[in-house]
Design an enzyme around this catalytic site. Sequence first.
Site, PDB file in Angstrom:
ATOM      1  N   HIS A  77      -9.583   9.948   2.536  1.00 33.21           N
ATOM      2  CA  HIS A  77      -9.161   8.555   1.489  1.00 33.21           C
ATOM      3  C   HIS A  77      -9.013   8.658   0.228  1.00 33.21           C
ATOM      4  CE1 HIS A  77      -8.353   4.955  -0.164  1.00 33.21           C
ATOM      5  NE2 HIS A  77      -7.904   4.372   1.582  1.00 33.21           N
ATOM      6  N   HIS A  82     -11.988   9.719   5.945  1.00 36.72           N
ATOM      7  CA  HIS A  82     -11.702   8.075   6.070  1.00 36.72           C
ATOM      8  C   HIS A  82     -11.131   7.592   7.659  1.00 36.72           C
ATOM      9  CE1 HIS A  82     -10.673   4.046   5.276  1.00 36.72           C
ATOM     10  NE2 HIS A  82      -9.357   4.073   5.937  1.00 36.72           N
ATOM     11  N   GLU A 119       0.704  -1.268  -0.371  1.00 30.10           N
ATOM     12  CA  GLU A 119       0.086   0.178   0.180  1.00 30.10           C
ATOM     13  C   GLU A 119       0.963   1.599   0.272  1.00 30.10           C
ATOM     14  OE1 GLU A 119      -3.226  -0.482   3.250  1.00 30.10           O
ATOM     15  OE2 GLU A 119      -3.944  -1.954   2.221  1.00 30.10           O
TER      16      GLU A 119
HETATM   17  P1  FAD Z   1     -14.351   0.716  15.216  1.00 25.69           P
HETATM   18  O1  FAD Z   1     -13.692  -0.010  14.912  1.00 25.69           O
HETATM   19  O2  FAD Z   1     -15.044   2.365  14.554  1.00 25.69           O
HETATM   20  O3  FAD Z   1     -15.509   0.271  16.931  1.00 25.69           O
HETATM   21  C1  FAD Z   1     -15.622   1.480  17.539  1.00 25.69           C
HETATM   22  C2  FAD Z   1     -16.937   0.876  18.585  1.00 25.69           C
HETATM   23  O4  FAD Z   1     -17.085   1.901  19.210  1.00 25.69           O
HETATM   24  C3  FAD Z   1     -17.608   0.515  17.515  1.00 25.69           C
HETATM   25  O5  FAD Z   1     -18.542  -0.801  18.125  1.00 25.69           O
HETATM   26  C4  FAD Z   1     -19.061   1.198  18.073  1.00 25.69           C
HETATM   27  O6  FAD Z   1     -20.776   1.141  17.445  1.00 25.69           O
HETATM   28  C5  FAD Z   1     -18.858   1.763  18.762  1.00 25.69           C
HETATM   29  N1  FAD Z   1     -18.815   3.165  19.890  1.00 25.69           N
HETATM   30  C6  FAD Z   1     -19.666   4.742  18.895  1.00 25.69           C
HETATM   31  N2  FAD Z   1     -20.161   5.398  20.208  1.00 25.69           N
HETATM   32  C7  FAD Z   1     -20.676   4.291  21.042  1.00 25.69           C
HETATM   33  C8  FAD Z   1     -20.987   5.162  22.520  1.00 25.69           C
HETATM   34  N3  FAD Z   1     -21.283   6.418  22.295  1.00 25.69           N
HETATM   35  N4  FAD Z   1     -21.350   4.138  22.826  1.00 25.69           N
HETATM   36  C9  FAD Z   1     -21.261   3.171  22.783  1.00 25.69           C
HETATM   37  N5  FAD Z   1     -20.339   2.136  21.946  1.00 25.69           N
HETATM   38  C10 FAD Z   1     -20.167   3.264  20.865  1.00 25.69           C
HETATM   39  N6  FAD Z   1      -7.291   0.467   8.672  1.00 25.69           N
HETATM   40  C11 FAD Z   1      -5.857  -0.728   9.177  1.00 25.69           C
HETATM   41  O7  FAD Z   1      -5.127  -0.703   9.583  1.00 25.69           O
HETATM   42  N7  FAD Z   1      -6.254  -1.140   7.063  1.00 25.69           N
HETATM   43  C12 FAD Z   1      -7.175  -1.177   7.177  1.00 25.69           C
HETATM   44  O8  FAD Z   1      -6.984  -2.344   5.881  1.00 25.69           O
HETATM   45  C13 FAD Z   1      -8.165  -0.736   7.271  1.00 25.69           C
HETATM   46  N8  FAD Z   1      -9.474  -0.495   6.183  1.00 25.69           N
HETATM   47  C14 FAD Z   1     -10.553   0.520   6.399  1.00 25.69           C
HETATM   48  C15 FAD Z   1     -11.451   0.566   5.233  1.00 25.69           C
HETATM   49  C16 FAD Z   1     -12.403   1.306   5.891  1.00 25.69           C
HETATM   50  C17 FAD Z   1     -13.769   1.409   5.096  1.00 25.69           C
HETATM   51  C18 FAD Z   1     -12.572   2.201   7.029  1.00 25.69           C
HETATM   52  C19 FAD Z   1     -13.893   2.706   7.506  1.00 25.69           C
HETATM   53  C20 FAD Z   1     -11.385   2.576   7.841  1.00 25.69           C
HETATM   54  C21 FAD Z   1     -10.360   0.904   7.475  1.00 25.69           C
HETATM   55  N9  FAD Z   1      -9.817   1.408   8.386  1.00 25.69           N
HETATM   56  C22 FAD Z   1      -8.496   0.226   8.262  1.00 25.69           C
HETATM   57  C23 FAD Z   1      -8.987   1.993   9.675  1.00 25.69           C
HETATM   58  C24 FAD Z   1      -9.059   1.672  11.151  1.00 25.69           C
HETATM   59  O9  FAD Z   1     -10.831   0.137  10.350  1.00 25.69           O
HETATM   60  C25 FAD Z   1     -10.223   1.856  11.620  1.00 25.69           C
HETATM   61  O10 FAD Z   1      -9.008   3.273  11.805  1.00 25.69           O
HETATM   62  C26 FAD Z   1     -10.290   0.846  13.497  1.00 25.69           C
HETATM   63  O11 FAD Z   1     -11.158  -0.819  12.871  1.00 25.69           O
HETATM   64  C27 FAD Z   1     -10.616   1.155  14.743  1.00 25.69           C
HETATM   65  O12 FAD Z   1     -11.238   0.194  15.394  1.00 25.69           O
HETATM   66  P2  FAD Z   1     -11.645   1.088  16.591  1.00 25.69           P
HETATM   67  O13 FAD Z   1     -12.120  -0.076  17.975  1.00 25.69           O
HETATM   68  O14 FAD Z   1     -10.640   1.764  17.269  1.00 25.69           O
HETATM   69  O15 FAD Z   1     -12.644   1.591  16.219  1.00 25.69           O
HETATM   70  C1  SIN Z   2      -7.562   0.841   2.031  1.00 19.25           C
HETATM   71  O1  SIN Z   2      -8.039  -0.311   2.521  1.00 19.25           O
HETATM   72  O2  SIN Z   2      -7.210   1.357   2.033  1.00 19.25           O
HETATM   73  C2  SIN Z   2      -7.538   0.894   4.140  1.00 19.25           C
HETATM   74  C3  SIN Z   2      -6.090   1.219   4.058  1.00 19.25           C
HETATM   75  C4  SIN Z   2      -6.673   2.309   5.481  1.00 19.25           C
HETATM   76  O3  SIN Z   2      -7.705   2.478   6.218  1.00 19.25           O
HETATM   77  O4  SIN Z   2      -5.717   1.879   6.338  1.00 19.25           O
END
Ligand code: FAD
Ligand code: SIN
Length: 519
Positions: free
Chosen positions: A236, A343, A126
Amino acid sequence: MKSLTDFDVLELPSETYDAVVVGSGAAGLMCGIVLKEIGLEVCLLTKGKREESSTNLAQGGIAVALPKEDSPDIHFNDTVRAGAGLVKPKMARILVEEGVKRVIDLIKMGARFETDERGLLKFTREAAHSVARIIYYKDKTGEEVERALLSSYKGKLVEKAQVKELLAEGNRCYGVVASVDGKLKLFYAPVVAIATGGAAGLYLKNTNPPTSTGDGIGIALRYGATLQDLEFVQFHPTAFCDNSECFLISEAVRGEGAILIDKHGRRFMGDYHHLWELAPRDVVTRAIESQRRITGGEIYLDFRPIEKRGIDIEERFPTIVKKLREKGIDPKREPVPVTPVAHYYIGGIKVDTFGRTSIDGLFAVGEASCTGVHGANRLASNSLLECLVFGNRVAYGMYRDWRYLRLDFKELRLTGKSIPLRIESSFSLEDVKRVMWENVGIVRSAESLTRAIDKLSEIAASSSRWEVRNGALLGLAIAVSAMRREESRGGHYRQDFPYEREEFRKHSEFSITDLERLL
Ligand code: FAD
Ligand code: SIN
């Protein structure tokens, strides 16, 4: 500035745990799994269904220094280079070194990744990675990670539990107030972790699920936690948007050979960066915006060079191809119109190496936190890795503090009184998103930020709806931080200050006192 909800602890039902974790994405789940393994009684609260998260949507993969031509040192250097002068070296060292162990843990939990005929992990490339080091599962790595983590989590999990307030007094957090199935309930615990994900969902155009509205960051702001680097939002470069939605087209598509072309069919990225389509994300995003302005037409992502390399895009990117076909576009035959959208939220709740915030008993992890590991611009696929690494560390930090923070918190008589409104308005979250997208987006200026600050102050002071007020307050904090950074760096681009300035090569901090005069 504290509560947006009226409550009295003596009138509400309550439950008590050793630890409460808010959010069921990779960060919250990893933290919950380890807390439970350590032996704490943990309760995980999540706003929607358990799998609803950015984690579940992740496409590209997880960056990890496992290939034989790679090393944590090389991964560290790439992370620092992408971060445009603001990566915290200590945090980045932790990420790349512990990342290797945490990915192995994840595989042991049953997460599947693509392997070659000998059963060895395959790696893709990437942007801004000098080595192909991304492990992946088709284009649905996140779904696989979420599935494996959910099946390994053995503690209590409450769905449809939206956390709205902290139970806090002085500089100490004792639990949270959540709306569970629409009714307020108290969850007491000496240690609480916010793992509520990012805030890119506060922008009109974004790749995130509807849950990513920065809830936890807004709550922490209101209760006095120190936030960090709020002005940095990652846009993104390649999303597909129509009138109904935007969805991500993974950077791995370019990693496998897809090219960006303008309306004349010309491949233009070489005009902007020597790494062409694999330049850092902020560079590609601005190049697309600029080329669109120059040519006056759409920008397209052409998948066909991937097939020329002998890779079947239907097999490699099944979700993306299916989704595009539903929209009437066949990437096997035609270039796909793409556009940059919000993103990833780089800023967040300032934490130490064990996720401690500036409030005792309150921790933060994952996209809601700001470890400083991404600096001003996150290296692709470093985010899931951060969730795994710091999810694990935060559990140990919570355990350590739980041992001395155990006090008679049940004696507390806490109340919340919603801050009075100046006037009542009918603003919606859409209004906040529109202001953010139009004024605090890819290109910012003092003029656009002033507009945002005026409008968001008005919304924050007049909306009675929790989501709108919490979102507007965080949006306001982002806009003020963006106004203060009079330079361009990483994900933050100021038209009126288009270059990096040495005096700004430092992290910014923000707390609720910075907003007081605006509200
Ligand atoms: P999240 O996975 O967003 O989880 C947050 C949780 O908190 C959810 O369960 C939500 O419901 C809950 N929540 C929110 N507010 C509240 C509240 N008030 N009360 C209770 N619960 C709440 N990163 C990579 O490293 N590789 C990738 O390939 C990649 N691809 C991506 C593709 C997309 C489409 C997106 C959107 C992001 C991508 N990212 C990627 C970024 C990565 O997925 C996220 O940064 C990471 O998953 C965040 O994880 P997290 O546990 O911090 O938050
Ligand atoms: C992607 O698949 O382009 C998302 C990867 C990332 O946000 O790290």
